[in-house]
Write an enzyme that holds these catalytic residues in place. Structure first.
Site, PDB file in Angstrom:
ATOM      1  N   LYS A 245       0.858  -1.187   0.000  1.00 56.22           N
ATOM      2  CA  LYS A 245       0.000   0.000   0.000  1.00 56.22           C
ATOM      3  C   LYS A 245       0.890   1.233   0.000  1.00 56.22           C
ATOM      4  O   LYS A 245       1.552   1.534   0.984  1.00 56.22           O
ATOM      5  CB  LYS A 245      -0.920   0.017   1.216  1.00 56.22           C
ATOM      6  CG  LYS A 245      -1.817   1.241   1.225  1.00 56.22           C
ATOM      7  CD  LYS A 245      -2.792   1.226   2.364  1.00 56.22           C
ATOM      8  CE  LYS A 245      -3.797   2.372   2.298  1.00 56.22           C
ATOM      9  NZ  LYS A 245      -3.326   3.626   1.791  1.00 56.22           N
ATOM     10  N   ARG A 439     -16.992   0.353  -3.283  1.00 57.57           N
ATOM     11  CA  ARG A 439     -16.183   0.094  -2.094  1.00 57.57           C
ATOM     12  C   ARG A 439     -16.777  -1.159  -1.457  1.00 57.57           C
ATOM     13  O   ARG A 439     -17.888  -1.158  -0.966  1.00 57.57           O
ATOM     14  CB  ARG A 439     -16.276   1.258  -1.107  1.00 57.57           C
ATOM     15  CG  ARG A 439     -15.344   1.083   0.104  1.00 57.57           C
ATOM     16  CD  ARG A 439     -15.734   2.012   1.218  1.00 57.57           C
ATOM     17  NE  ARG A 439     -15.533   3.423   0.934  1.00 57.57           N
ATOM     18  CZ  ARG A 439     -14.370   4.055   1.005  1.00 57.57           C
ATOM     19  NH1 ARG A 439     -13.279   3.397   1.338  1.00 57.57           N
ATOM     20  NH2 ARG A 439     -14.294   5.341   0.759  1.00 57.57           N
TER      21      ARG A 439
HETATM   22  P1  ATP Z   1     -10.575   5.774   1.678  1.00 55.36           P
HETATM   23  O1  ATP Z   1     -10.503   5.056   2.979  1.00 55.36           O
HETATM   24  O2  ATP Z   1     -11.802   6.574   1.520  1.00 55.36           O
HETATM   25  O3  ATP Z   1     -10.309   4.921   0.476  1.00 55.36           O
HETATM   26  P2  ATP Z   1      -8.042   7.093   1.911  1.00 55.36           P
HETATM   27  O4  ATP Z   1      -7.526   7.953   0.805  1.00 55.36           O
HETATM   28  O5  ATP Z   1      -7.810   7.562   3.295  1.00 55.36           O
HETATM   29  O6  ATP Z   1      -9.562   6.918   1.682  1.00 55.36           O
HETATM   30  P3  ATP Z   1      -6.380   4.926   2.238  1.00 55.36           P
HETATM   31  O7  ATP Z   1      -6.593   4.581   3.650  1.00 55.36           O
HETATM   32  O8  ATP Z   1      -5.107   5.646   1.951  1.00 55.36           O
HETATM   33  O9  ATP Z   1      -7.586   5.661   1.694  1.00 55.36           O
HETATM   34  O10 ATP Z   1      -6.473   3.599   1.326  1.00 55.36           O
HETATM   35  C1  ATP Z   1      -6.931   3.524   0.013  1.00 55.36           C
HETATM   36  C2  ATP Z   1      -5.970   4.162  -0.986  1.00 55.36           C
HETATM   37  O11 ATP Z   1      -4.738   3.473  -1.007  1.00 55.36           O
HETATM   38  C3  ATP Z   1      -6.410   4.066  -2.423  1.00 55.36           C
HETATM   39  O12 ATP Z   1      -7.381   5.039  -2.742  1.00 55.36           O
HETATM   40  C4  ATP Z   1      -5.116   4.306  -3.183  1.00 55.36           C
HETATM   41  O13 ATP Z   1      -4.923   5.693  -3.343  1.00 55.36           O
HETATM   42  C5  ATP Z   1      -4.042   3.790  -2.223  1.00 55.36           C
HETATM   43  N1  ATP Z   1      -3.305   2.610  -2.681  1.00 55.36           N
HETATM   44  C6  ATP Z   1      -1.987   2.430  -2.478  1.00 55.36           C
HETATM   45  N2  ATP Z   1      -1.562   1.274  -2.970  1.00 55.36           N
HETATM   46  C7  ATP Z   1      -2.645   0.661  -3.537  1.00 55.36           C
HETATM   47  C8  ATP Z   1      -2.842  -0.584  -4.221  1.00 55.36           C
HETATM   48  N3  ATP Z   1      -1.857  -1.444  -4.410  1.00 55.36           N
HETATM   49  N4  ATP Z   1      -4.101  -0.873  -4.645  1.00 55.36           N
HETATM   50  C9  ATP Z   1      -5.123  -0.022  -4.445  1.00 55.36           C
HETATM   51  N5  ATP Z   1      -4.991   1.165  -3.810  1.00 55.36           N
HETATM   52  C10 ATP Z   1      -3.761   1.518  -3.352  1.00 55.36           C
END
Ligand code: ATP
Length: 594
Positions: A245, A439
């Site tokens: 991530k 989601r």
């Molecule tokens: P939300 O919880 O609403 O999605 P957020 O922006 O706070 O919002 P995060 O907790 O950062 O979300 O987790 C989801 C985000 O992680 C995705 O929207 C994307 O931007 C990021 N991300 C990073 N690596 C990946 C991956 N390998 N696959 C999908 N998403 C990824």
């Protein structure tokens, strides 16, 4: 073709009602009276825009500039009325009393585009003059809404979801075709285009056939959270796919093929519509690459290294999903989220590029070589993605993938990635498709905070603020009120006051930002528990990230956000790159309760 007066009357009816259902009914009725051209333009204007979200069209006219221009014609009364009415639109409405024939909706739309397109030296005066000339031809009600559109204060609370519901209601009398609308809009996020299909013969067939088009963003697939590693096993009894991530900026990379026609031609299939005449998409020239955020913002100019790499890599045309992260190639280290975000700027890009180079880590592909592949299985899409990459220097890198069925292996990978300075892992269902905007538990995030009481931070919408007392009185703000999103009623509901985690300097910035969206009274789409009533209400637009110790429930106040609140909340980030509808929902917060 309808008049702008008719459109203004619709805006007025929307403004006068409080329930979302009523708004949907009014909009469905509006769809009935609008023709194919009108409905497209109307869908943008009702959201205070001239174009879909991904077209960076700005009026660049300040309220102050407009007051000056108006004062030259109408005298000092303008400022007095502005103060009295609390909004420039209502003030201008009181100033004009012309008995005019009014303008058509398309005529006003064209005037707005002339304002957008006036650029360069002397353009501010030209823009103001176009504004004055147009207002002169308007009745008071038209002038109210035209002014609000130009100063960015229309705020009818008409979300894309409500429009999609209204389209369904127009077609079948209820919201049951919302799934068809969601799929169409998710694949091609231009609300005007979707709206125009609703007025075609055999509309459902056209809507079902909407597919992604390079150059127009797809709604990003979102992720769910779990409370423990073992929950992953419950969700995926057989194998699952693990990816790192990355903690940066979500970025959709569109490469447009050499043989592909201009965007207007591809989307409008040669139909004569207002935008293709106005040439919203920027001429017949076909851009090579476009980059979009999850909010549908065009960020192409901010990351020239990613654009260049996309041009140079394999594939005639594609749409990739990626995360852009600052990358120190010498030390092979990821930069912090804060450093990456400094690249999100319109000016001084070259200099920033030197100091904070980025890599886009591609983790999915949704369109390849002229074909959409949304419905192919995630594992198969990833195999397609791999083929695009050759060894060598590039600012687009392939995200690694591990397929396993062992929770122990998942834990090991998680530890490894955290050690590399990453945020955790994303676990995906190998057999799922790419459902735009969805989601669900086909994509799951596990973040560093998994072992904390609160497994993830929450994103709240600011609903107002409290005037500071004691030490903070000098800032004029002492705490902010945050709320979660309720998608069923499309309301924002208060959960907590936040006053910690904020430096003296930040208080100034926060107040400055919130003061630009102050509203006289509580907006219709906001619910606030009595004892939390803020001193100043703001329009629910700014999203903040908040950490806390846990989610608690107060049974006495269940009518607002089901009584949920946060214990010891602290601000992590103010003004996130998110739409208010993307804030944490009540259901999500409930799931985070241990
Ligand atoms: P939300 O919880 O609403 O999605 P957020 O922006 O706070 O919002 P995060 O907790 O950062 O979300 O987790 C989801 C985000 O992680 C995705 O929207 C994307 O931007 C990021 N991300 C990073 N690596 C990946 C991956 N390998 N696959 C999908 N998403 C990824």
């Amino acid at each position: 073709m309808i008049s702008f007066l008719k459109a203004s009357e619709i805006f007025q009816s929307i403004e006068s009602i409080s329930s979302r259902n009523e708004m949907t009914v009014i909009l469905a009725e509006a769809v009935r009276v609008l023709d194919e051209k009108d409905i497209q333009v109307f869908s943008y204007l009702v959201q205070g825009r001239v174009a879909p979200m991904f077209i960076p069209a700005e009026y660049n006219l300040s309220e102050k500039g407009l007051i000056n221009a108006l004062s030259n014609v109408y005298g000092n009364e303008v400022s007095v009325l502005r103060k009295k009415e609390g909004d420039l639109g209502s003030a201008v409405e009181k100033l004009v009393d012309h008995k005019t024939k009014g303008l058509s909706l398309i005529g006003v739309y064209e005037a707005l585009w002339t304002v957008v397109n006036s650029q360069g030296s002397g353009s501010v005066d030209i823009k103001a003059q176009i504004f004055l000339n147009t207002v002169k031809q308007m009745s008071p009600l038209e002038a109210r809404y035209f002014t609000r559109i130009i100063v960015g204060s229309l705020r009818l609370g008409c979300s894309t979801r409500t429009l999609l519901d209204a389209f369904s209601m127009f077609l079948v009398g209820d919201k049951s075709k919302r799934d068809v609308m969601d799929k169409a809009y998710g694949s091609c996020a231009d609300i005007g285009y979707i709206a125009s299909l609703v007025k075609e013969d055999n509309p459902l067939k056209h809507l079902e056939e909407v597919v992604p088009i390079p150059g127009i963003p797809i709604l990003s697939r979102l992720v769910e959270r779990v409370k423990s590693f073992d929950e992953v096993k419950d969700r995926f009894p057989s194998t699952f796919m693990v990816q790192p991530k990355y903690d940066g900026l979500r970025c959709q990379i569109h490469k447009i093929g050499d043989s592909q026609k201009s965007l207007s031609e591809r989307i409008w299939f040669g139909r004569q519509t207002a935008p293709s005449h106005i040439d919203m998409f920027g001429g017949v020239q076909v851009p090579k690459v476009k980059l979009f955020t999850r909010n549908l913002e065009d960020i192409t100019d901010m990351f020239p290294e990613v654009v260049e790499s996309a041009i140079n890599m394999g594939g005639d045309s594609f749409i990739l999903d990626s995360e852009v992260v600052g990358w120190n190639a010498k030390e092979k280290k990821f930069l912090s989220y804060q450093d990456t975000m400094t690249r999100r700027r319109k000016y001084g890009i070259e200099e920033r590029q030197q100091n904070i180079p980025v890599n886009a880590f591609a983790f999915d592909v949704m369109y390849l070589d002229g074909k959409e592949i949304l419905n192919r299985k995630t594992g198969e899409r990833f195999e397609n993605l791999e083929k695009l990459f050759e060894k060598g220097e590039s600012s687009i890198q392939l995200s690694p993938v591990y397929i396993t069925n062992e929770v122990e292996e998942l834990r090991e990978l998680f530890k490894e990635y955290i050690g590399m300075g990453l945020e955790g892992v994303i676990v995906k269902d190998v057999d799922g498709g790419y459902s735009p905007g969805a989601r669900d538990f086909e994509w799951i995030k596990i973040k560093k905070s998994i072992d904390n009481n609160l497994v993830d931070t929450v994103d709240l919408v600011v609903l107002g603020y409290y005037l500071g007392s004691g030490k903070r009185s000098k800032f004029g703000i002492g705490a902010i009120l945050g709320g979660v999103y309720n998608p069923d009623s499309e309301t924002y509901e208060s959960v907590t006051k936040i006053g910690t985690g904020i430096t003296d300097e930040q208080w100034g910035t926060i107040k400055g930002r919130l003061d630009t969206i102050v509203v006289k009274e509580k907006p219709k789409n906001v619910a606030i528990e009595g004892i939390m009533k803020p001193d100043v209400f703001v329009s629910p637009e700014v999203v903040i990230t908040v950490d806390a110790d846990e989610v608690s429930v107060n049974r006495k106040s269940e009518s607002v956000a089901r009584g949920l609140s946060l214990r010891f909340p602290r601000l992590i980030e103010f003004d996130r790159d998110k739409n208010p509808e993307d804030a944490t929902t009540i259901d999500e917060l409930l799931l985070m309760k241990k």
